[in-house]
Design an enzyme around this catalytic site. Structure first.
Site, PDB file in Angstrom:
ATOM      1  N   CYS A  30      -0.015  -5.751  -0.719  1.00 13.53           N
ATOM      2  CA  CYS A  30       0.983  -5.256   0.231  1.00 13.53           C
ATOM      3  C   CYS A  30       2.047  -6.318   0.532  1.00 13.53           C
ATOM      4  O   CYS A  30       1.779  -7.273   1.267  1.00 13.53           O
ATOM      5  CB  CYS A  30       0.262  -4.826   1.512  1.00 13.53           C
ATOM      6  N   CYS A  33       2.883  -6.900   4.196  1.00 16.41           N
ATOM      7  CA  CYS A  33       1.792  -7.622   4.873  1.00 16.41           C
ATOM      8  C   CYS A  33       2.007  -9.128   4.762  1.00 16.41           C
ATOM      9  O   CYS A  33       1.786  -9.869   5.726  1.00 16.41           O
ATOM     10  CB  CYS A  33       0.446  -7.255   4.259  1.00 16.41           C
TER      11      CYS A  33
END
Length: 110
Positions: A30, A33
Site C-alpha cells: 500500500c 500507507c
C-alpha cells in the site's frame, strides 16, 4: 510497534485503558500507507507519550482487519478504555493527523 493477533488484546485493548493507542492498519503493498506512516510516527512522538502508536499488517492479521471492518487502508483507529473512539481512512496531510491526535487528547482528558 507491530501488533499481531496474539498480542492485540494486550498491546491495544488493555493498554488503551492506560493511554490512548493509535492503530495504523496497513499492508506492505500500500503506497499511501508508506506515506502516512512517517507522519503518524512524527506526530505521535511530538506528543511525548500522551498517545502510543502500533501497526497492524492486515495481510498478516486478516482476523483483526475483519474484526474492525477494515475495508480500505491506510485506516487509523484510536482506542481508549478498550474501544474505538476516533478513526479516519486514507493518507491525510500532517495537519489533519495533528488535529486528530489533539482532538483525541482533548476527548480523553474530558
Amino acid at each position: 510497534m507491530d501488533v499481531s493477533s496474539e498480542t492485540f488484546e494486550t498491546d491495544v485493548i488493555e493498554r488503551s485503558r492506560e493511554v490512548p493507542v493509535i492503530v495504523d492498519f496497513w499492508a506492505p503493498w500500500c503506497g499511501p500507507c508508506h506515506m502516512l506512516a512517517p507522519v503518524l510516527e512524527r506526530e505521535v512522538e511530538r506528543r511525548g507519550g500522551a498517545v502510543e502508536l502500533v501497526k497492524v499488517n492486515i495481510d498478516d492479521n486478516p482476523d483483526i482487519a475483519r474484526r474492525f471492518a477494515i475495508s480500505g487502508i491506510p485506516a487509523v483507529k484510536a482506542f481508549s478504555d478498550g474501544a474505538v473512539v476516533k478513526e479516519f481512512v486514507g493518507a491525510v496531510p500532517p495537519v489533519v493527523v495533528a488535529g486528530f491526535l489533539d482532538a483525541l487528547r482533548d476527548e480523553v482528558a474530558a
